[in-house]
Design a protein around this motif. Structure first.
Motif, short mmCIF file in Angstrom:
data_model
loop_
_atom_site.label_atom_id
_atom_site.label_comp_id
_atom_site.label_asym_id
_atom_site.label_seq_id
_atom_site.Cartn_x
_atom_site.Cartn_y
_atom_site.Cartn_z
N GLN A 1 -17.19 27.59 9.04
CA GLN A 1 -17.55 28.97 8.88
C GLN A 1 -17.31 29.52 10.39
OE1 GLN A 1 -18.00 30.77 5.95
NE2 GLN A 1 -17.68 32.47 7.67
N SER A 2 -17.60 28.75 11.46
CA SER A 2 -17.69 29.31 12.76
C SER A 2 -15.84 29.55 13.20
CB SER A 2 -18.15 28.56 13.68
OG SER A 2 -18.00 28.82 15.00
N LEU A 3 -15.27 28.52 12.67
CA LEU A 3 -14.02 28.70 12.65
C LEU A 3 -13.14 29.77 12.04
CD1 LEU A 3 -12.35 25.03 12.31
CD2 LEU A 3 -12.82 26.21 14.73
N PRO B 1 -21.60 21.17 0.85
CA PRO B 1 -21.86 22.77 0.92
C PRO B 1 -23.09 22.95 1.40
CG PRO B 1 -21.27 21.95 -1.54
CD PRO B 1 -21.53 20.74 -0.50
N GLY B 2 -23.08 23.79 2.25
CA GLY B 2 -24.52 24.07 3.17
C GLY B 2 -24.76 22.97 4.32
N LEU C 1 -9.51 16.19 1.39
CA LEU C 1 -9.81 15.54 2.44
C LEU C 1 -10.86 16.43 3.17
CD1 LEU C 1 -6.94 13.89 3.70
CD2 LEU C 1 -8.62 12.65 2.68
N ARG C 2 -10.64 17.63 3.31
CA ARG C 2 -11.61 18.83 4.01
C ARG C 2 -12.77 18.75 3.03
NH1 ARG C 2 -9.94 24.52 3.02
NH2 ARG C 2 -10.84 24.04 1.12
N ASP C 3 -12.80 18.85 2.00
CA ASP C 3 -13.70 19.08 0.93
C ASP C 3 -14.92 17.81 0.81
OD1 ASP C 3 -12.88 21.61 0.67
OD2 ASP C 3 -12.32 21.25 -1.47
#
Length: 266
Positions: free
Chosen positions: A239-241, A230-231, A223-225
């Motif tokens: 990425q911030s998390l 990508p990007g 689900l996350r993916d």
């Protein structure tokens, strides 16, 4: 039909006995409730529910088959000392963090049936994820009685005592982490000019939909993916998390809960 006594009549006790009373088939003939801190609260509960308030819970111990200790952990050793000489064949169930069956057995006569249930506040709508374990002296009918209580408040999973010590934070306290997450998302939303009411609607609906989808698929990675190109923008947020140690923060929060619970503080 069995009788049951709740020692303590706070929010969790109310959630449990209200759900017991809501079952299509009544599980207990009489539900006794006791609360040393507020007689007014007891009277209010007796007006709202089909329960029997008692001023001195020791007066009804002989009349019940199950006793639920629904008081803070720090108060339970004293209650167990009072209860110990009154035990006959009842099962003693605690819902306090940090107090497993081995601790109950150390305070009660040899052969006493004990159990530990760790519900969460969703019990009030029959949606708790409860962990539970039994002591060494529980018979089949007492196990059935305990599991009937658990079924009334939601989903349940039997685990070893030590596992429940370690997972209390996950099922019992983590709902508070979720609600804090909601509040922070709402704060972020209102910073862009929408009203608190609109922010609440957006966040709660998002969370409900996400949780429903997760319950259906049981695959958070997929689900996350599926959300994350990508990007893309979502990838930047994830990425911030990661950069701010989101996973480490959750791990430390869980460890803090477990340490506090094992110390048997309130």
């Amino acid at each position: 039909m069995s009788n049951i006594l709740f020692i303590g009549a706070g929010r969790m006790a109310e959630a449990m006995f209200s759900r017991l009373l809501a079952q299509p088939k009544r599980l207990f003939k009489t539900i006794y409730i006791s609360n040393n801190t507020s007689k007014t609260h007891l009277a209010h509960l007796a007006e709202r529910y089909d329960v029997q308030p008692v001023t001195n819970w020791t007066d009804v111990v002989d009349d019940v088959d199950a006793i639920i200790l629904a008081t803070p952990p720090s108060t339970q050793p004293e209650q167990l000392r009072t209860l110990s000489p009154l035990i006959r064949n009842q099962i003693i169930i605690t819902i306090a963090a940090g107090i497993g069956p081995s601790i109950l057995e150390n305070h009660l006569p040899e052969g006493t049936a004990t159990a530990w249930i760790m519900p969460n506040t969703a019990a009030e709508i029959g949606a708790s994820m409860s962990l539970y374990t039994f002591g060494k002296h529980v018979n089949a009918s007492q196990k059935t009685l305990t599991e009937n209580i658990l079924a009334a408040i939601g989903t349940y999973e039997e685990l070893p005592e030590e596992a429940i010590h370690n997972l209390t934070a996950l099922t019992g306290s983590a709902p508070a982490f979720v609600y804090e997450f909601v509040l922070q998302l709402e704060n972020a939303a209102t910073s862009y000019g929408i009203s608190p009411t609109q922010a609440r609607k957006l966040v709660v609906a998002m969370l409900h939909g996400s949780a429903s989808l997760l319950a259906k698929t049981n695959d958070p990675v997929a689900l996350r993916d599926a959300v994350t190109t990508p990007g893309g923008a979502t990838a930047a947020g994830l990425q911030s998390l990661a950069d701010h140690q989101f996973g480490d923060m959750l791990t430390k929060a869980i460890e803090a809960v477990n340490a506090h619970a094992k110390a048997r503080k309130n």
